[in-house]
Design an enzyme around this catalytic site. Structure first.
Site, mmCIF file in Angstrom:
data_model
loop_
_atom_site.group_PDB
_atom_site.id
_atom_site.type_symbol
_atom_site.label_atom_id
_atom_site.label_comp_id
_atom_site.label_asym_id
_atom_site.label_seq_id
_atom_site.Cartn_x
_atom_site.Cartn_y
_atom_site.Cartn_z
ATOM 1 N N HIS A 2 0.839 -1.197 0.000
ATOM 2 C CA HIS A 2 0.000 0.000 0.000
ATOM 3 C C HIS A 2 0.876 1.250 0.000
ATOM 4 O O HIS A 2 1.700 1.420 0.899
ATOM 5 C CB HIS A 2 -0.906 0.003 1.238
ATOM 6 C CG HIS A 2 -1.798 -1.198 1.302
ATOM 7 N ND1 HIS A 2 -3.078 -1.206 0.782
ATOM 8 C CD2 HIS A 2 -1.583 -2.446 1.788
ATOM 9 C CE1 HIS A 2 -3.618 -2.405 0.958
ATOM 10 N NE2 HIS A 2 -2.725 -3.170 1.567
ATOM 11 N N HIS A 160 -1.361 -12.493 1.085
ATOM 12 C CA HIS A 160 -1.075 -12.492 2.525
ATOM 13 C C HIS A 160 -1.777 -13.616 3.287
ATOM 14 O O HIS A 160 -2.560 -13.369 4.194
ATOM 15 C CB HIS A 160 -1.383 -11.121 3.160
ATOM 16 C CG HIS A 160 -2.676 -10.482 2.763
ATOM 17 N ND1 HIS A 160 -3.895 -11.082 2.901
ATOM 18 C CD2 HIS A 160 -2.941 -9.268 2.218
ATOM 19 C CE1 HIS A 160 -4.835 -10.268 2.478
ATOM 20 N NE2 HIS A 160 -4.292 -9.169 2.049
ATOM 21 N N ASP A 233 2.412 -6.590 1.897
ATOM 22 C CA ASP A 233 1.182 -5.923 2.341
ATOM 23 C C ASP A 233 1.505 -4.748 3.260
ATOM 24 O O ASP A 233 0.669 -4.360 4.090
ATOM 25 C CB ASP A 233 0.207 -6.890 3.017
ATOM 26 C CG ASP A 233 -1.221 -6.341 3.009
ATOM 27 O OD1 ASP A 233 -1.592 -5.702 2.012
ATOM 28 O OD2 ASP A 233 -1.949 -6.523 3.994
ATOM 29 N N HIS A 237 -0.317 3.508 8.394
ATOM 30 C CA HIS A 237 -1.440 4.221 9.024
ATOM 31 C C HIS A 237 -0.854 5.293 9.932
ATOM 32 O O HIS A 237 0.205 5.077 10.544
ATOM 33 C CB HIS A 237 -2.274 3.265 9.886
ATOM 34 C CG HIS A 237 -3.120 2.313 9.098
ATOM 35 N ND1 HIS A 237 -4.479 2.461 8.946
ATOM 36 C CD2 HIS A 237 -2.788 1.197 8.408
ATOM 37 C CE1 HIS A 237 -4.965 1.470 8.205
ATOM 38 N NE2 HIS A 237 -3.948 0.688 7.861
HETATM 39 O O1 DOR Z 1 -3.909 -5.016 7.438
HETATM 40 C C1 DOR Z 1 -4.287 -4.626 6.358
HETATM 41 N N1 DOR Z 1 -4.164 -3.338 5.986
HETATM 42 N N2 DOR Z 1 -4.860 -5.494 5.528
HETATM 43 C C2 DOR Z 1 -5.434 -5.103 4.389
HETATM 44 O O2 DOR Z 1 -5.973 -5.937 3.704
HETATM 45 C C3 DOR Z 1 -5.495 -3.667 4.037
HETATM 46 C C4 DOR Z 1 -4.418 -2.914 4.664
HETATM 47 C C5 DOR Z 1 -4.588 -1.395 4.587
HETATM 48 O O3 DOR Z 1 -4.965 -0.875 3.527
HETATM 49 O O4 DOR Z 1 -4.298 -0.736 5.568
#
Ligand code: DOR
Length: 330
Positions: A2, A160, A233, A237
């Site tokens: 991401h 994952h 993955d 955040h």
């Molecule tokens: O832990 C995760 N975070 N799993 C996901 O599938 C999406 C991801 C996110 O976009 O933060």
């Protein structure tokens, strides 16, 4: 993995570009990347955010919805999109627009099978009566097996994976099914989320599982089977929102991904399998040429920063503030 968008993108992209020559970029932005034109525009924003002197190829994906038209697939192919991603509605971060019933998308999946686009799967059912730790195993039975029967030549990456059931399913499946494994699922079992208190930075989805599942993942990753390959993955955040009454799912590992994998492979005496897991199996399955460049990892202790800038905010990497034994030196 991401990369997010705007200032967040600019903050995290250099970490990935330092470790990887290319990456599969997840489409769960707000709003999600649902059309070929949006994927092209997102690729341009990524390339524009790339610091001078770093070479990096973003491999673009689109977010599958109940209504993705089959004729969008040809446009996606022409635009260089490599795959579509399944987010079951409500399964994880930014999945509200996701698929409510996979059968609704079968015409679009048929078009993908024809055009040779891959299908990347977040493999969890979301029914309220299924325990959160069982969501992946139930997905194998209820969704994966019917999907494989209906679309046998669609290339599917079970992303994952976190369970013995998924590892076994992929091991026994034919050459059209593969899986990625994250560093956190190789290094930790679910105790990590609860050690000495609730630890939000170990919370991702699918959630960490019991030790027996971690052992099954290590066995799969270290097996040398070409069906299993690297997929971090990495999911950044804002730290303040992770450490909140409601915490988003995601572990940020892009800053030290290869080092974390090296630690996991070393622990099972499989360092000789890391190169192919990281660099060969993925492109081979995707039908892409292997990279010709190299990176160098050295056994040298270093301390990961406990936080790094993330736009105006802060981001806490998995293992932040701790000492890692492997270091990417070139
Ligand atoms: O832990 C995760 N975070 N799993 C996901 O599938 C999406 C991801 C996110 O976009 O933060």
């Amino acid at each position: 993995m991401h990369l997010r968008d705007e200032a967040a993108l600019a903050s995290v992209l250099p970490y990935t570009a330092r470790q990887f020559a290319r990456a599969i970029v997840m489409p769960n932005l707000r709003p999600p990347v649902t059309t070929a034109a949006q994927a092209v525009a997102y690729r341009e924003r990524i390339l524009a955010a790339l610091p001078e002197g770093l070479d990096f190829e973003p491999l673009m994906t689109m977010y599958l919805t109940d209504n993705t038209p089959p004729d969008e697939i040809k446009r996606a192919k022409d635009a260089g999109v490599v795959a579509l991603k399944l987010y079951p509605a409500g399964a994880t971060t930014n999945s509200d627009a996701g698929v409510t019933d996979l059968r609704k998308t079968y015409k679009t999946l048929e078009a993908m099978q024809r055009e040779g686009l891959l299908f990347l799967v977040h493999g969890e059912v979301t029914d309220g009566d299924i325990d959160v730790f069982d969501r992946e195993a139930v997905f194998v039975e209820r969704v994966m097996k019917p999907l494989r029967a209906a679309m046998p030549e669609l290339k599917v990456v079970f992303e994952h994976i976190t369970t013995q059931e998924a590892a076994q399913y992929v091991t026994e499946s034919d050459r059209f099914t593969a899986a990625t494994i994250t560093p956190q699922h190789l290094l930790y079992n679910r105790n990590a989320i609860f050690t000495g208190g609730l630890r939000p930075h170990y919370y991702c989805l699918p959630v960490l599982k019991r030790e027996e599942h971690r052992q099954a993942l290590l066995k799969a990753a270290g097996s040398g089977l070409p069906k299993f390959f690297l997929g971090t993955d990495s999911a950044p955040h804002v730290a303040q929102l992770k450490e909140n009454s409601v915490c988003g799912a995601g572990c940020f590992t892009a800053i030290s991904a290869l080092e974390l994998y090296a630690e996991a492979f070393e622990a099972i005496g499989a360092l000789d399998k890391l190169d192919a897991f990281a660099g060969h199996h993925g492109p081979d399955f995707y039908g892409l040429p292997r990279n010709t460049g190299t990176v160098t990892l050295k056994r040298e202790p270093w301390t990961l920063p406990s936080a790094v800038p993330f736009g105006e905010a802060q981001l806490k990497p998995l293992r932040g503030g701790e000492t890692l034994n492997w270091k990417l030196i070139a």
